[in-house]
Design an enzyme around this catalytic site. Sequence first.
Site, PDB file in Angstrom:
ATOM      1  N   GLU A 270      -9.698   4.236   5.013  1.00  0.00           N
ATOM      2  CA  GLU A 270      -8.596   4.118   4.365  1.00  0.00           C
ATOM      3  C   GLU A 270      -8.163   5.511   4.064  1.00  0.00           C
ATOM      4  OE1 GLU A 270      -7.821   1.781   0.801  1.00  0.00           O
ATOM      5  OE2 GLU A 270      -8.460   0.091   1.665  1.00  0.00           O
ATOM      6  N   GLU A 326       3.267  -3.701   0.035  1.00  0.00           N
ATOM      7  CA  GLU A 326       2.950  -4.882  -0.297  1.00  0.00           C
ATOM      8  C   GLU A 326       3.387  -5.154  -1.905  1.00  0.00           C
ATOM      9  OE1 GLU A 326      -1.407  -5.452   1.111  1.00  0.00           O
ATOM     10  OE2 GLU A 326      -0.997  -3.629   1.668  1.00  0.00           O
ATOM     11  N   LYS A 329       0.602  -6.352  -4.907  1.00  0.00           N
ATOM     12  CA  LYS A 329      -0.713  -5.596  -5.140  1.00  0.00           C
ATOM     13  C   LYS A 329      -0.509  -5.223  -6.443  1.00  0.00           C
ATOM     14  CE  LYS A 329      -3.135  -3.381  -2.969  1.00  0.00           C
ATOM     15  NZ  LYS A 329      -4.111  -1.971  -2.357  1.00  0.00           N
ATOM     16  N   GLU A 335       0.837   1.684  -5.713  1.00  0.00           N
ATOM     17  CA  GLU A 335      -0.074   0.453  -5.201  1.00  0.00           C
ATOM     18  C   GLU A 335       0.772  -0.181  -4.281  1.00  0.00           C
ATOM     19  OE1 GLU A 335      -3.384  -0.131  -5.048  1.00  0.00           O
ATOM     20  OE2 GLU A 335      -3.555   1.849  -5.880  1.00  0.00           O
TER      21      GLU A 335
END
Length: 460
Positions: A270, A326, A329, A335
């Site tokens: 990542e 997203e 999260k 995040e």
Amino acid sequence: MWILFTFRFYILSLKSIIWLCISGAEFSSKVGICYGQLGNNLPSPPESAKLIKSVKAARVKIYDANPDILKSLKNTDIQVSIMVPNEIINNISSNGSLADQWIRTNVLPYCHHTKIRYLLVGNEILSSPDNITWSNLVPAMRKIRSSLKAHGIPKIKVGTPLAMDVLQSSFPPSNGTFRSDTSSTVMKPMLQFLNRTKSFFFLDVYTYFPWSSDPKNINLDYALLESTNITYTDPVTNLTYTNLFDQMIDAVIFAMRRLGYPNIRIFIAETGWPNGGDFDQIGANIYNAATYNRNIVKKLTTKPAIGTPARPGWVLPSFIFSLYNENQKPGPGTERHFGLLYPNGSQVYEIDLSGETSEEEYKQQPLPKPTNNELYKGKIWCVAAKAANRSELTGALSYACSQGNKTCDPIKPGKACHKPDSLVWHASYAFSSYWSQFKRLGGTCYFNGLATQTIKDPSK
Ligand SMILES: *[C@@H]1O[C@H](CO)[C@@H](O)[C@H](O)[C@H]1NC(C)=O
Ligand SMILES: *[C@@H]1O[C@H](CO)[C@@H](O)[C@H](O)[C@H]1NC(C)=O
Ligand SMILES: *[C@@H]1O[C@H](CO)[C@@H](O)[C@H](O)[C@H]1NC(C)=O
Ligand SMILES: *[C@@H]1O[C@H](CO)[C@@H](O)[C@H](O)[C@H]1NC(C)=O
Ligand SMILES: *[C@@H]1O[C@H](CO)[C@@H](O)[C@H](O)[C@H]1NC(C)=O
Ligand SMILES: *[C@@H]1O[C@H](CO)[C@@H](O)[C@H](O)[C@H]1NC(C)=O
Ligand SMILES: *[C@@H]1O[C@H](CO)[C@@H](O)[C@H](O)[C@H]1NC(C)=O
Ligand SMILES: *[C@@H]1O[C@H](CO)[C@@H](O)[C@H](O)[C@H]1NC(C)=O
Ligand SMILES: *[C@@H]1O[C@H](CO)[C@@H](O)[C@H](O)[C@H]1NC(C)=O
Ligand SMILES: *[C@@H]1O[C@H](CO)[C@@H](O)[C@H](O)[C@H]1NC(C)=O
């Protein structure tokens, strides 16, 4: 004749089927994408497969073995990384039949048509407080590996993604050392496993985190891989660094050397930069995210490979985090803002993971100038989000009021802040009161999406 033909055809297709399952991981400089699914508004797997192609990702990493996603990636050239969930690692570590069952259910039915190339056991296990699982991690990796071998698919590489917090020291890079609580018990046997199986050290590398926690001492351009004139020379090795990304990777390489494994390949599991975040977060914006990700793609796809100062010329295969913003999260706002795409599928900024788009081509679409590269110093409140569900808000209100010291006293009947007597106002008061006490302890203004930050005084 016809029988002969179909028979030969059968043999041929059988061969190609077996070939797809057993052919190995390609060790190339291509850039992939992490496809996280923690959102309630994300496109379907088949639409996502199209979007993955639209950003020209060569690989995709998922955080489970979602059959719909594996089906939607079938008959494509995209290499896929799947994941054994954290929750079953303890059981798998001591139960070979469970490992077999997992492989039979999650790999065998799909690997004929989908190029499953990497199997990651858990996610950032050594960053989790559950230290029982730490000691079971490598045994579980061995069980999964044996099971792949037993099923005739030994070429799928087995690894586990680790975060930078596996290091207890990372500066200067030559001082890189694994944490003493896991160095001999977990890291050493893991490196031995990765060495024996010719697998990769899967590493999550975010320059954003060290920079944002110390923006005074770390130059933003150095973290964004933008700088051309800032350098750091490691006093022990004399290696010269021109960006923070290389520095972080080399710290891990030196830590591996210290344990006697100097040659294990690194796979960037990542990396990325947030395109947005909360008011109290610095540098999380579209401009920086585009700059970082475009620079990383350029660095990682340049041929011949650039590598890092400790390993010049080595290929660094990679996954960018992440495909989508997203919204489910947990944690701080950043995040929920790592996506290259919004949930509606449109790009947050122009990006081409193949590395074929040049800087000049990108520049034709000017990006919004960053407004938060300095820390915001004004007051911030944590209030109920506009669309918050009322029954959930009631639950969150009583949770917030049960935490901390006198968190909700002023909104009790008869007290100064009781009015207006509305759920939204009381929840907003409670969230702000909770957050002001807990943020220094790592508490966030989130409450499962029911809370949001504002710089407008909610009492006005
Ligand atoms: C692990 O195994 C135990 C004993 O067989 C079982 O009770 C438990 O539910 C399993 N845990 C998970 C997460 O599958
Ligand atoms: C091992 O896993 C298998 C398959 O899930 C299960 O049937 C068996 O009970 C497990 N064994 C133990 C000792 O938990
Ligand atoms: C797990 O953590 C506990 C509490 O911090 C500690 O006592 C124990 O030794 C740790 N176990 C391992 C395997 O690290
Ligand atoms: C190297 O790391 C150790 C801890 O592992 C630390 O105590 C020491 O200060 C570091 N050296 C330098 C020069 O930062
Ligand atoms: C690097 O170059 C920039 C722009 O040319 C300049 O503003 C900056 O002062 C230079 N920094 C260093 C450390 O030389
Ligand atoms: C680093 O450079 C210094 C000065 O140029 C030199 O004295 C030293 O031997 C070098 N160290 C290494 C490890 O190359
Ligand atoms: C594995 O370890 C041996 C012995 O240290 C070393 O020669 C070899 O290069 C290592 N291989 C990998 C892939 O790290
Ligand atoms: C997609 O969502 C973003 C962010 O909400 C918005 O700015 C953009 O206009 C939307 N695009 C389309 C095509 O709806
Ligand atoms: C509100 O949340 C509850 C509990 O999660 C759920 O049952 C209900 O359907 C939600 N209401 C609306 C309007 O979304
Ligand atoms: C609540 O008060 C106690 C005693 O003054 C203090 O130790 C504690 O840290 C406070 N809790 C919070 C969340 O501020």
